[in-house]
Write an enzyme that holds these catalytic residues in place. Structure first.
Site, PDB file in Angstrom:
ATOM      1  N   ASP A  78     -31.684  -8.487  12.334  1.00 43.05           N
ATOM      2  CA  ASP A  78     -32.123  -7.527  11.324  1.00 43.05           C
ATOM      3  C   ASP A  78     -31.871  -6.102  11.811  1.00 43.05           C
ATOM      4  O   ASP A  78     -32.099  -5.138  11.081  1.00 43.05           O
ATOM      5  CB  ASP A  78     -33.578  -7.742  10.923  1.00 43.05           C
ATOM      6  CG  ASP A  78     -34.554  -7.638  12.087  1.00 43.05           C
ATOM      7  OD1 ASP A  78     -34.122  -7.343  13.221  1.00 43.05           O
ATOM      8  OD2 ASP A  78     -35.759  -7.873  11.861  1.00 43.05           O
ATOM      9  N   SER A  79     -31.340  -5.971  13.042  1.00 43.49           N
ATOM     10  CA  SER A  79     -30.846  -4.682  13.521  1.00 43.49           C
ATOM     11  C   SER A  79     -29.726  -4.166  12.635  1.00 43.49           C
ATOM     12  O   SER A  79     -29.360  -2.978  12.705  1.00 43.49           O
ATOM     13  CB  SER A  79     -30.359  -4.802  14.967  1.00 43.49           C
ATOM     14  OG  SER A  79     -29.487  -5.908  15.119  1.00 43.49           O
ATOM     15  N   ASP A 117     -31.593 -13.979  11.780  1.00 44.68           N
ATOM     16  CA  ASP A 117     -32.926 -13.381  11.896  1.00 44.68           C
ATOM     17  C   ASP A 117     -33.745 -13.581  10.626  1.00 44.68           C
ATOM     18  O   ASP A 117     -33.231 -13.395   9.514  1.00 44.68           O
ATOM     19  CB  ASP A 117     -32.791 -11.881  12.152  1.00 44.68           C
ATOM     20  CG  ASP A 117     -33.489 -11.428  13.426  1.00 44.68           C
ATOM     21  OD1 ASP A 117     -34.336 -12.170  13.938  1.00 44.68           O
ATOM     22  OD2 ASP A 117     -33.168 -10.321  13.903  1.00 44.68           O
ATOM     23  N   LYS A 147     -34.174 -16.948  14.140  1.00 49.93           N
ATOM     24  CA  LYS A 147     -35.014 -16.222  15.095  1.00 49.93           C
ATOM     25  C   LYS A 147     -36.160 -15.565  14.356  1.00 49.93           C
ATOM     26  O   LYS A 147     -35.982 -15.057  13.244  1.00 49.93           O
ATOM     27  CB  LYS A 147     -34.210 -15.154  15.847  1.00 49.93           C
ATOM     28  CG  LYS A 147     -35.043 -14.421  16.910  1.00 49.93           C
ATOM     29  CD  LYS A 147     -34.208 -13.424  17.701  1.00 49.93           C
ATOM     30  CE  LYS A 147     -33.925 -12.158  16.928  1.00 49.93           C
ATOM     31  NZ  LYS A 147     -35.171 -11.367  16.660  1.00 49.93           N
ATOM     32  N   GLU A 149     -39.966 -13.160  15.230  1.00 53.11           N
ATOM     33  CA  GLU A 149     -40.719 -12.407  16.226  1.00 53.11           C
ATOM     34  C   GLU A 149     -42.147 -12.926  16.352  1.00 53.11           C
ATOM     35  O   GLU A 149     -42.712 -13.465  15.402  1.00 53.11           O
ATOM     36  CB  GLU A 149     -40.740 -10.923  15.849  1.00 53.11           C
ATOM     37  CG  GLU A 149     -39.365 -10.274  15.862  1.00 53.11           C
ATOM     38  CD  GLU A 149     -39.396  -8.787  15.534  1.00 53.11           C
ATOM     39  OE1 GLU A 149     -38.319  -8.164  15.530  1.00 53.11           O
ATOM     40  OE2 GLU A 149     -40.505  -8.238  15.273  1.00 53.11           O
ATOM     41  N   GLU A 215     -37.695  -8.610  25.042  1.00 56.25           N
ATOM     42  CA  GLU A 215     -37.183  -7.257  24.812  1.00 56.25           C
ATOM     43  C   GLU A 215     -38.077  -6.211  25.448  1.00 56.25           C
ATOM     44  O   GLU A 215     -39.293  -6.195  25.232  1.00 56.25           O
ATOM     45  CB  GLU A 215     -37.040  -6.968  23.310  1.00 56.25           C
ATOM     46  CG  GLU A 215     -36.472  -5.576  23.042  1.00 56.25           C
ATOM     47  CD  GLU A 215     -36.018  -5.350  21.614  1.00 56.25           C
ATOM     48  OE1 GLU A 215     -35.557  -4.227  21.310  1.00 56.25           O
ATOM     49  OE2 GLU A 215     -36.114  -6.287  20.796  1.00 56.25           O
TER      50      GLU A 215
END
Length: 298
Positions: A78-79, A117, A147, A149, A215
């Site tokens: 999502d970057s 993501d 992925k 978080e 991270e």
């Protein structure tokens, strides 16, 4: 103790690195296989002590270059919100956007494991929402894994996805979707924070995640997490001892404008190359020297 002492760190650094399998054909990076890499291959790499690279990718053409270069795992992060869609953070990125970008990357590759993501708001409600969102990425985009978080707070989501047959890469430490509460700062400093990060790492492993991104975590703590987990760790700003390393490709290749994080190493300066090429094209158009005869049809 959770934080390693300087003596412990020096001793660990002095030890020879774990050797990868002597059969190079099985290597994730540089291997001779042509089929899609799977999470089983990732697990076997951990057993061999093999380190491997991961890059982000957001479009078919760029992904095809990385695939040709042998990058074994690509993250459709999502970057993309920051790098390609013009958002200030990753928070505005939608699931529809992630499905579109992930499908493009899948189409542009043949060997890499593609991880899509789950964007903010697509799994926080609970396991059922997470399964519905992840199913779209698998069925519509064709990704091999997703992925999300969060550590302990995402345990139930990970568990249901894995039980349903969807491999999950977890993400702990600095979690960019939580920028409005944690900002962009190192996570896991101090004994209490380090213990929480360890609990998060063990929680995602227990839930069935096949790997976990660490991270912006102190290198000593990331090394300890890597030691205690049997699933691979993927570092970004987490020191050299993780099993794998990931960078945002626009940072790594020098396309990002302005300041980049300290942990980024730039291996090229594409922004200067592209700027120079664009100016050369524009100058020739203005001067009337492009197109010439060889660029014309009759």
């Amino acid at each position: 103790m959770t934080q390693l002492s300087a003596a412990q760190t020096s001793a660990r650094t002095a030890q020879p690195a774990k050797s990868a399998s002597s059969d190079g054909s099985k290597a994730l990076y540089g291997g001779k296989g042509t089929r899609r890499i799977t999470v089983r291959d990732i697990a076997l790499a951990k057993e061999r002590g093999e380190k491997w690279p991961m890059l982000t990718a957001y479009d078919a053409m760029t992904a095809s270059v990385f695939d040709e270069a042998g990058i074994p795992v690509m993250l459709v992060g999502d970057s993309a919100g920051n790098c390609h869609l013009g958002y200030d953070t990753t928070v505005p990125v939608t699931l529809d956007e992630m499905v579109m970008l992930s499908a493009a990357v899948v189409r542009g590759t043949s060997r890499a494991l593609i991880v899509g993501d789950l964007p903010f708001g697509s799994y926080q409600e609970g396991p059922v929402q997470a399964l519905r969102s992840a199913t779209r990425l698998v069925k519509e985009a064709g990704v091999g894994a997703v992925k999300l978080e969060g550590g302990e707070r995402s345990h139930r989501q990970i568990e249901l996805l894995v039980e349903s047959g969807i491999p999950v890469m977890a993400h702990i430490g600095l979690t960019p979707q939580s920028v409005n509460t944690m900002g962009y700062r190192v996570q896991g400093r101090g004994e209490e924070a380090a213990q929480q990060l360890l609990r998060d790492a063990k929680a995602v492993q227990d839930a069935g995640a096949f790997a976990v991104v660490l991270e912006l975590v102190p290198a000593e703590l990331a090394a300890e997490v890597t030691r205690v987990l049997h699933i691979p760790t993927v570092g970004i700003g987490a020191g050299p001892e993780t099993d794998a390393q990931v960078l945002v490709w626009t940072d790594m290749l020098g396309l990002t404008q302005g300041r980049v994080p300290r942990f980024v190493k730039q291996y090229a300066d594409l922004r200067s190359v592209m700027t120079g090429a664009v100016k050369a094209f524009a100058d020739e158009v203005v001067a009337g020297t492009f197109p010439q005869e060889e660029h014309s049809v009759h």
